[in-house]
Scaffold this motif. Structure first.
Motif, PDB file in Angstrom:
ATOM      1  N   UNK A 150       0.589  -1.343  -0.044  1.00 35.69           N
ATOM      2  CA  UNK A 150      -0.125   0.146  -0.127  1.00 35.69           C
ATOM      3  C   UNK A 150       0.936   1.333   0.130  1.00 35.69           C
ATOM      4  N   UNK A 151       2.218   1.260   0.357  1.00 37.66           N
ATOM      5  CA  UNK A 151       2.900   2.436   0.382  1.00 37.66           C
ATOM      6  C   UNK A 151       3.769   2.694  -0.812  1.00 37.66           C
ATOM      7  N   UNK A 152       3.188   1.751  -1.772  1.00 36.96           N
ATOM      8  CA  UNK A 152       4.135   1.895  -3.141  1.00 36.96           C
ATOM      9  C   UNK A 152       5.391   1.338  -3.230  1.00 36.96           C
ATOM     10  N   UNK A 153       5.681   0.386  -2.403  1.00 35.91           N
ATOM     11  CA  UNK A 153       7.088  -0.256  -2.586  1.00 35.91           C
ATOM     12  C   UNK A 153       6.908  -1.440  -3.239  1.00 35.91           C
ATOM     13  N   UNK A 154       7.559  -2.062  -4.039  1.00 40.21           N
ATOM     14  CA  UNK A 154       7.693  -3.088  -4.972  1.00 40.21           C
ATOM     15  C   UNK A 154       7.898  -4.565  -3.887  1.00 40.21           C
ATOM     16  N   UNK A 155       7.048  -5.385  -3.945  1.00 39.12           N
ATOM     17  CA  UNK A 155       7.223  -6.537  -3.011  1.00 39.12           C
ATOM     18  C   UNK A 155       7.384  -8.078  -3.738  1.00 39.12           C
ATOM     19  N   UNK A 156       7.080  -7.930  -4.780  1.00 41.90           N
ATOM     20  CA  UNK A 156       7.038  -9.128  -5.746  1.00 41.90           C
ATOM     21  C   UNK A 156       7.176  -8.902  -7.262  1.00 41.90           C
ATOM     22  N   UNK A 157       8.004  -9.686  -7.792  1.00 39.41           N
ATOM     23  CA  UNK A 157       8.108  -9.547  -9.315  1.00 39.41           C
ATOM     24  C   UNK A 157       8.128 -11.165  -9.830  1.00 39.41           C
ATOM     25  N   UNK A 198      16.404  -7.893 -14.502  1.00 41.54           N
ATOM     26  CA  UNK A 198      15.419  -6.809 -14.049  1.00 41.54           C
ATOM     27  C   UNK A 198      15.451  -6.493 -12.753  1.00 41.54           C
ATOM     28  N   UNK A 199      15.850  -7.140 -11.972  1.00 43.03           N
ATOM     29  CA  UNK A 199      15.977  -7.172 -10.417  1.00 43.03           C
ATOM     30  C   UNK A 199      17.193  -6.037  -9.963  1.00 43.03           C
ATOM     31  N   UNK A 200      17.979  -5.804 -11.061  1.00 45.75           N
ATOM     32  CA  UNK A 200      19.093  -4.818 -10.631  1.00 45.75           C
ATOM     33  C   UNK A 200      18.517  -3.423 -10.585  1.00 45.75           C
ATOM     34  N   UNK A 201      17.539  -3.135 -11.337  1.00 44.97           N
ATOM     35  CA  UNK A 201      16.929  -2.069 -11.232  1.00 44.97           C
ATOM     36  C   UNK A 201      15.728  -1.949 -10.205  1.00 44.97           C
ATOM     37  N   UNK A 202      14.878  -3.026 -10.100  1.00 44.89           N
ATOM     38  CA  UNK A 202      13.982  -2.990  -9.071  1.00 44.89           C
ATOM     39  C   UNK A 202      14.142  -3.502  -7.553  1.00 44.89           C
ATOM     40  N   UNK A 203      15.112  -3.952  -7.522  1.00 45.78           N
ATOM     41  CA  UNK A 203      15.565  -4.411  -6.096  1.00 45.78           C
ATOM     42  C   UNK A 203      14.466  -4.855  -5.238  1.00 45.78           C
ATOM     43  N   UNK A 204      13.577  -5.846  -5.586  1.00 47.40           N
ATOM     44  CA  UNK A 204      12.589  -6.539  -5.047  1.00 47.40           C
ATOM     45  C   UNK A 204      13.060  -7.905  -4.355  1.00 47.40           C
ATOM     46  N   UNK A 205      12.566  -7.964  -2.965  1.00 48.78           N
ATOM     47  CA  UNK A 205      13.013  -8.989  -2.215  1.00 48.78           C
ATOM     48  C   UNK A 205      12.528 -10.291  -2.644  1.00 48.78           C
ATOM     49  N   UNK A 206      11.318 -10.410  -3.207  1.00 52.13           N
ATOM     50  CA  UNK A 206      10.479 -11.716  -3.581  1.00 52.13           C
ATOM     51  C   UNK A 206      10.537 -11.826  -5.060  1.00 52.13           C
ATOM     52  N   UNK A 207      10.791 -12.858  -5.518  1.00 53.92           N
ATOM     53  CA  UNK A 207      10.661 -13.063  -6.986  1.00 53.92           C
ATOM     54  C   UNK A 207      10.029 -14.552  -7.257  1.00 53.92           C
TER      55      UNK A 207
END
Length: 156
Positions: free
Chosen positions: A88-95, A116-125
């Motif tokens: 809800x805070x707009x942070x990416x949580x899953x790709x 892709x995650x180099x840019x996004x830095x998402x903890x769950x893939x």
């Protein structure tokens, strides 16, 4: 339905959903409730639509926090992520990277989502071809990843 259409509608290792399919001049389209429009049905789109419904109906991810086919730039190249989920805070949580069922999930596919995650830095893939699903968590501080058996339910 003809043989080609039947190949597009192969059963996947995901729950079946009552998709709205339409034939437009001999091409099959599926209604995408996230983008709110008809999308040409390809094998990869069949997997993406199933996985999105799985996220919403089974894992509890709010559809308002799911973005499909998002653009990103990496080393000057325009790329597209299949599915990104936000909190809800707009942070990416899953790709999620989706492939057609006939695409083998190999190191090349994992390398793609890692780039892709180099840019996004998402903890769950997640990586899926609709038949196999792989999930991993990433700890950016220790630069380690861990495969997990199941995708967590949405908990925010």
């Amino acid at each position: 339905m003809n043989f080609t259409v039947m190949n597009l509608l192969l059963p996947l290792a995901l729950p079946p959903y009552p998709f709205k399919l339409t034939d437009q001049n001999g091409q099959l389209f599926i209604f995408d409730e996230i983008r709110k429009k008809q999308i040409l049905l390809t094998p990869e789109e069949w997997v993406r639509q199933h996985f999105v419904q799985y996220l919403i109906r089974v894992k509890g991810y709010p559809k308002t926090l799911i973005k499909l086919e998002g653009g990103l730039k990496l080393h000057g190249m325009a790329l597209r992520t299949d599915v990104v989920v936000f909190n809800p805070d707009g942070q990416k949580i899953l790709m999620v990277e989706c492939k057609a069922p006939d695409v083998i999930i190999d190191q090349k596919v994992f390398d793609q989502i890692a780039r892709y995650n180099i840019t996004h830095q998402i903890k769950l893939l997640a990586v899926t071809n609709g038949l196999q699903h792989f999930y991993c968590t990433i700890d950016f501080e220790t630069r380690k990843y861990q495969f997990i058996q199941e995708l967590p339910h949405y908990t925010f």
